[in-house]
Design a protein around this motif. Sequence first.
Motif, short mmCIF file in Angstrom:
data_model
loop_
_atom_site.label_atom_id
_atom_site.label_comp_id
_atom_site.label_asym_id
_atom_site.label_seq_id
_atom_site.Cartn_x
_atom_site.Cartn_y
_atom_site.Cartn_z
N LEU A 127 -18.65 13.34 19.72
CA LEU A 127 -18.69 11.90 19.40
C LEU A 127 -19.52 11.63 18.15
O LEU A 127 -19.91 10.51 17.89
N ASP A 186 -18.95 11.54 14.99
CA ASP A 186 -18.45 10.60 13.98
C ASP A 186 -18.75 9.17 14.38
O ASP A 186 -19.20 8.38 13.58
N GLN A 187 -18.45 8.90 15.66
CA GLN A 187 -18.67 7.53 16.13
C GLN A 187 -20.17 7.19 16.07
O GLN A 187 -20.54 6.06 15.82
N LEU A 208 -20.21 5.02 12.52
CA LEU A 208 -19.76 3.67 12.88
C LEU A 208 -20.94 2.72 12.98
O LEU A 208 -22.09 3.13 12.94
N GLN A 209 -20.62 1.42 13.12
CA GLN A 209 -21.67 0.43 13.22
C GLN A 209 -22.43 0.59 14.54
O GLN A 209 -21.93 1.20 15.47
N PRO A 210 -23.64 0.02 14.62
CA PRO A 210 -24.46 0.25 15.82
C PRO A 210 -23.80 -0.20 17.11
O PRO A 210 -23.99 0.43 18.14
N ASN A 211 -23.05 -1.31 17.06
CA ASN A 211 -22.42 -1.74 18.31
C ASN A 211 -20.99 -1.22 18.37
O ASN A 211 -20.17 -1.56 17.54
N ASP A 212 -20.73 -0.38 19.33
CA ASP A 212 -19.39 0.18 19.48
C ASP A 212 -19.19 0.43 20.98
O ASP A 212 -19.65 1.46 21.49
N PRO A 213 -18.56 -0.52 21.69
CA PRO A 213 -18.51 -0.41 23.15
C PRO A 213 -17.96 0.92 23.67
O PRO A 213 -18.56 1.49 24.59
N PRO A 214 -16.83 1.48 23.11
CA PRO A 214 -16.34 2.73 23.69
C PRO A 214 -17.36 3.86 23.61
O PRO A 214 -17.54 4.62 24.56
N ARG A 215 -18.05 3.92 22.48
CA ARG A 215 -19.04 4.99 22.33
C ARG A 215 -20.18 4.78 23.33
O ARG A 215 -20.61 5.73 23.99
N VAL A 251 -20.15 3.40 26.19
CA VAL A 251 -19.72 3.69 27.57
C VAL A 251 -19.60 5.21 27.76
O VAL A 251 -19.96 5.74 28.81
N GLN A 252 -19.12 5.88 26.74
CA GLN A 252 -18.87 7.33 26.89
C GLN A 252 -20.16 8.16 26.95
O GLN A 252 -20.19 9.19 27.59
N GLN A 299 -21.50 8.79 30.47
CA GLN A 299 -20.47 9.53 31.21
C GLN A 299 -20.45 10.99 30.78
O GLN A 299 -20.26 11.89 31.60
N LEU A 300 -20.67 11.21 29.50
CA LEU A 300 -20.69 12.59 28.99
C LEU A 300 -21.91 13.35 29.49
O LEU A 300 -21.85 14.55 29.74
N GLN A 334 -15.04 13.90 36.89
CA GLN A 334 -15.78 13.26 35.79
C GLN A 334 -15.06 13.54 34.46
O GLN A 334 -14.99 12.67 33.59
N TRP A 386 -12.66 -4.23 24.57
CA TRP A 386 -12.80 -2.91 25.20
C TRP A 386 -12.39 -2.99 26.67
O TRP A 386 -11.71 -2.12 27.20
N TYR A 412 -19.81 -6.35 9.82
CA TYR A 412 -21.18 -5.85 9.77
C TYR A 412 -21.48 -5.49 8.32
O TYR A 412 -20.87 -4.55 7.78
#
Lengths: 280, 602
Positions: free
Chosen positions: A235, A237-238, A242-249, A251-252, A255-256, B24, B137, B322
């Motif tokens: 992850l 790259d993300q 990417l910008q500081p707020n990135d919901p998918p990242r 959340v992951q 979980q990772l 998981q 999302w 941003y």
Amino acid sequence: MGGFAGFMRGSFSIAKYTLREGLRKKTMIGFLILSILVIFGSQFITAFLAQSTVGDSQADIDVKLIKDICVTVISIFGVLITIFISASVVPGEVENKVIYTILSKPVRRFQYLFGKFLGVQLIVLLNLALMGGLFFVALYFKQQVLPTLLLYSILLTYFSFLVVSAFTFAVSCTSSSSVLPTIAGLFIYITGNLTDYLKDVYDRAGQTGDALDAFIGNVAYGLWNILPNLQYFNLKDQILYLQPNDPPRDVQLPQLIIYGLAYAVAGYLMSYWIFRRKEL
Amino acid sequence: MFKKFPNLTLGLLLVLVLIAASAQGRRVSHLRDCDRFYRWMLSACTQVRIFGIPGTTIEGADETEGVDARLFRQLIEKSDPVLPDIPVGERDYDQNGDPYPKIVRFTAVPPDPEADTAEKEGLIQTPEQISRDQQLWALALSSDMAPLRAEFLTALREGTLTSSGSQLHLSGLYEERGTTVSLANMFLGFRKMAANLVWLEVDKLYHKGVMHRMLPLMKTCVTLDPTFIDAFLVGAWHLAYNATAKLTDTPYELREYYPKYTDWLGEKEQYYYSGIEFLEDGIRKNPREYKLYFDLGYGIYDEKLHNTPKAVEYLAEANRLYHDRWVPRQLYRLLGKDERYEESKKGWEDYHAWQPENLVAPRFIKLMEGAIKERDAEWASFKARAAEELAARAAAAGDATRAQEWSALAQQAREAETAGYEAARQFWRSIAEESEQSEVYAVARELILNGREKLQQKRYVEAWVDFDRARWASDEFWDEATKAMVEAKQLANEPLALTEIRQLEREQIQLDYTRHLPKSMGGKFFEFSEGTWTEKAKGSSSEGTEIIRDTDAFFELLYNHPEIGKALDTLDGNIKVKVGDTWLRIVNPKPALASKLYTPPA
């Protein structure tokens, strides 16, 4: 509780000893020095670029080069250090017969193995902290901003190393020399990174309508489900770009961590299963 | 149990842990799939708003038939009932005048001046954007989207999508065909390192001056690493600036018309559009990277093509994302240049409230105040002209009362015009004196106003001197002052310099070629099609009320809405313009003047 405290105390003593021993290993120190040199050298690689571009872009390209070089170096040298250490701690003690002295004391095999595993993790963490710390400082000097997101990247890198380390450790318990587990460790790392390919095989299978084709697809799917996938931890790259707020990242990330921990427990259980049957 | 059956217990435990780890793993895999889908939604919505369609099509192909378009239509259908209501903003219309789908509006959060105080790592982010990203999302994760998500993933795997961006990086679009992983990818960032090495080569070629060899390498570089934002930025800079540095502007006679760009281009001008396409590619792949929009808007559209309305559009987009704090500064400056003075002034005031120590904001607030005063005087002039014309018509028709009424109004408007210009002149003078003549903008404006006044008083030579001084005072008004100077010289019956004669000739030729190309006018953008100039304020699907030019109704309209006077004065032919909330079709009984590009139908 007393029993647990005693267990942990014993394990920590072994871990501490393993850490001290690990720090004396020349291979590891060699890798560490090399990686630190490259990370330090990344500061100067941008000297190849003449100051041709407008100020901001030039600085951004410098930062990008430093990020790319450091991430690659940490991944390559980090995993090599992890594999060499995980592969050598137990076979090393079997080889120089120290293990007999330890196991003749009131130390349970589970406790011994846990201590060793903990020790390996401490070494890996220490190495990552050194390399990551230098990366952090290098970036800070270029950007003049604390690259806090970088810590997440290093954290995820550690969890991918944890999985590799746990399974290499399990293989090392079967062997009395560190050569086989080292090769196995590299194989685990490569396989772990190619697991996604199995999903591709499954997705493409069944197109011919042939039973064998479908069977291969199902086997690939089964393996894809069981084998750890180290690409999931990719992850960076993300995190780095990417910008500081990135919901998918966001959340992951947790979980990772759970994913890495689950496979680490599986690897450790495997090593204990092997080790408790080992004739010593 | 462990003591009795240790192997069985350990085996069972191991299986249980492996099952948990596998479960998981499936969850993480699902999240990654949703991640890809989420980023595609963002990218496709941005592309619809910026470029009109999701993804790219081959020239001439039906853009509604591609996989991207089909998936996007399904996304609209599925997301519409789920997303909260989003009001349709002034600029939320597509080329056909239809409002953007809800999801497109949802992903474009307007900039929030309040949010600018939430500063992090030297950059700015909006809480509303963060909240909407989270909702999007949730939508990407939802089970309602599962069939569409599956279809999207299949298309992605098969490589039939063109709209998936690279901020995904996970897109697979730029990976090797046939597999999503490779040994190269395994040593994480290996491709990135290769891209960096290619970039070093590009840099070397630049210093050797071999521009033509740089372009394929730059494209390789961004293909290897589509997140290499600076490669896009510097690449476009090389194309638009360095490659063209030694070329002269192509004379219009030697240019070729490109319908794709609606422009006449020579060799030099084609480089500008290569730069634009390079940055547009970057935007498709990195839709949330403000620097790409900024460089496209300011670096190329404003600086090179002098298309300020288009530049403002891109800067507004950069400002919505941003961004760094110099983005709004440039946006407000260009809003002023585009004659959207009130918006510019408001922006600078907000910026000043946010960054009180910034010295540029108070200066621009004052400059905009002066510009508003001049603009009001110009509008008063349009009103006066319209009223005078109406008075003359009424007198000719024998309606003395009406003629008197209009004369009185014309008189009032003339007085307002004179007072307005005088107020503007006083304003510029006070700023110039305050700054001890170092505020060249104010010095030049005052000289231009002085010159105009002298022109009216038929003191042509003195006016000419004022205009000449103005153009040397501030190069910002070079063109305007030079034009006025030549006009003054002609009125004074003075011979023109050879360079001035050549300039007039060039302008005439340019006019012949560009008479029917899109034009920016007083902060509005007009496009020419089918014999009509249409204001590009979106939402113009209705036919509009018809008004014939040079009739009483036309002059009354001009009197009541002097803001459209500049467009009516300059654009040739029929015009469709928005006045308040109504669309008006201003019909010119005379045929439009022919141009090299457009010949009116027989």
